[in-house]
Design a protein around this motif. Structure first.
Motif, PDB file in Angstrom:
ATOM      1  N   CYS A  11       0.854  -1.189   0.000  1.00  0.00           N
ATOM      2  CA  CYS A  11       0.000   0.000   0.000  1.00  0.00           C
ATOM      3  C   CYS A  11       0.890   1.239   0.000  1.00  0.00           C
ATOM      4  O   CYS A  11       1.731   1.421   0.880  1.00  0.00           O
ATOM      5  CB  CYS A  11      -0.931   0.012   1.205  1.00  0.00           C
ATOM      6  N   ARG A  46      -4.921   9.480   1.055  1.00  0.00           N
ATOM      7  CA  ARG A  46      -5.862   9.222   2.139  1.00  0.00           C
ATOM      8  C   ARG A  46      -5.179   9.313   3.505  1.00  0.00           C
ATOM      9  O   ARG A  46      -5.753   9.771   4.475  1.00  0.00           O
ATOM     10  CB  ARG A  46      -6.502   7.851   1.947  1.00  0.00           C
ATOM     11  N   CYS A 105       1.018   5.419   4.713  1.00  0.00           N
ATOM     12  CA  CYS A 105       1.267   4.480   3.610  1.00  0.00           C
ATOM     13  C   CYS A 105       2.021   5.167   2.477  1.00  0.00           C
ATOM     14  O   CYS A 105       2.854   4.541   1.820  1.00  0.00           O
ATOM     15  CB  CYS A 105      -0.040   3.888   3.108  1.00  0.00           C
ATOM     16  N   HIS A 113      -5.267   1.849  -1.407  1.00  0.00           N
ATOM     17  CA  HIS A 113      -5.813   1.522  -0.089  1.00  0.00           C
ATOM     18  C   HIS A 113      -6.233   0.061   0.069  1.00  0.00           C
ATOM     19  O   HIS A 113      -7.055  -0.435  -0.686  1.00  0.00           O
ATOM     20  CB  HIS A 113      -7.018   2.438   0.146  1.00  0.00           C
ATOM     21  N   VAL A 114      -5.630  -0.640   1.028  1.00  0.00           N
ATOM     22  CA  VAL A 114      -6.016  -2.019   1.328  1.00  0.00           C
ATOM     23  C   VAL A 114      -6.708  -2.118   2.683  1.00  0.00           C
ATOM     24  O   VAL A 114      -7.007  -3.202   3.149  1.00  0.00           O
ATOM     25  CB  VAL A 114      -4.806  -2.992   1.287  1.00  0.00           C
ATOM     26  N   GLY A 115      -6.954  -0.980   3.310  1.00  0.00           N
ATOM     27  CA  GLY A 115      -7.631  -0.956   4.603  1.00  0.00           C
ATOM     28  C   GLY A 115      -6.643  -0.917   5.751  1.00  0.00           C
ATOM     29  O   GLY A 115      -5.636  -1.602   5.732  1.00  0.00           O
ATOM     30  N   GLY A 116      -6.933  -0.087   6.713  1.00  0.00           N
ATOM     31  CA  GLY A 116      -6.123  -0.049   7.917  1.00  0.00           C
ATOM     32  C   GLY A 116      -4.827   0.719   7.786  1.00  0.00           C
ATOM     33  O   GLY A 116      -3.750   0.183   8.056  1.00  0.00           O
ATOM     34  N   HIS A 117      -4.909   1.987   7.407  1.00  0.00           N
ATOM     35  CA  HIS A 117      -3.687   2.791   7.314  1.00  0.00           C
ATOM     36  C   HIS A 117      -2.936   2.827   8.642  1.00  0.00           C
ATOM     37  O   HIS A 117      -1.719   2.976   8.658  1.00  0.00           O
ATOM     38  CB  HIS A 117      -4.005   4.220   6.868  1.00  0.00           C
ATOM     39  N   TYR A 165      -2.122   0.489  10.302  1.00  0.00           N
ATOM     40  CA  TYR A 165      -1.211  -0.655  10.325  1.00  0.00           C
ATOM     41  C   TYR A 165      -0.026  -0.480   9.370  1.00  0.00           C
ATOM     42  O   TYR A 165       0.714  -1.428   9.139  1.00  0.00           O
ATOM     43  CB  TYR A 165      -1.955  -1.939   9.948  1.00  0.00           C
ATOM     44  N   ASN A 208       1.462  -1.688   5.067  1.00  0.00           N
ATOM     45  CA  ASN A 208       0.574  -2.794   4.697  1.00  0.00           C
ATOM     46  C   ASN A 208       1.103  -3.498   3.455  1.00  0.00           C
ATOM     47  O   ASN A 208       1.372  -2.864   2.444  1.00  0.00           O
ATOM     48  CB  ASN A 208      -0.829  -2.253   4.402  1.00  0.00           C
ATOM     49  N   TRP A 213      -1.748 -11.204   4.458  1.00  0.00           N
ATOM     50  CA  TRP A 213      -1.800  -9.771   4.654  1.00  0.00           C
ATOM     51  C   TRP A 213      -0.982  -9.441   5.889  1.00  0.00           C
ATOM     52  O   TRP A 213      -1.184 -10.019   6.964  1.00  0.00           O
ATOM     53  CB  TRP A 213      -3.246  -9.395   4.864  1.00  0.00           C
ATOM     54  N   ARG A 228      -1.812 -10.070   9.535  1.00  0.00           N
ATOM     55  CA  ARG A 228      -3.171  -9.538   9.650  1.00  0.00           C
ATOM     56  C   ARG A 228      -4.228 -10.496   9.144  1.00  0.00           C
ATOM     57  O   ARG A 228      -5.412 -10.259   9.331  1.00  0.00           O
ATOM     58  CB  ARG A 228      -3.296  -8.218   8.893  1.00  0.00           C
TER      59      ARG A 228
END
Length: 121
Positions: A7, A12, A16, A46-50, A52, A55, A66, A96
């Motif tokens: 990511c 956003r 990342c 975006h793969v979700g959970g910035h 983290y 990613n 993940w 994850r």
């Protein structure tokens, strides 16, 4: 073939956007001398959970894993163990989840991960 998706979405959330390119460089340094062009290392959105960041998704050999909180040192470990060796790096905080598992199987895999961490301490 194996694909490493990192990511790098900076509009956003800058986390990342900052760490993503550094991780791509880390994977390139670790993998290119060993594999030629067999592994595709790609930035993605975006793969979700910035929160983290970094990613990373490693997809190959019929499954995808993940990772979160990846830094350059962990990228080298993931490259050696998972991408080149076929062994995902499954441990708390870093791992994850696995793509393609249903909710029950995902939960069991997470529980195994946590039990393994408890046994290692």
């Amino acid at each position: 073939s194996t694909h490493v998706f990192v990511c790098s979405h900076g509009r956003r959330d800058m986390r990342c956007g900052v760490i993503g390119p550094a991780l791509i460089d880390a994977f390139e340094r670790e993998l290119r001398p060993r594999d030629g062009a067999k592994v595709a290392i790609r930035p993605c959105t975006h793969v979700g959970g910035h929160k983290y960041a970094g990613n990373v998704i490693v997809h190959g050999r019929g499954e995808g894993h993940w990772y979160g909180y990846v830094d350059s040192e962990l990228a080298a470990e993931i490259a050696k163990s998972h991408v080149l060796g076929g062994e995902p790096v499954i441990r708390p905080k870093l791992w994850r989840g696995q793509l393609g598992l249903d909710e029950g199987a995902q939960g069991r895999k997470c529980e195994e991960c946590m039990r393994g961490a408890e046994g290692a301490s």
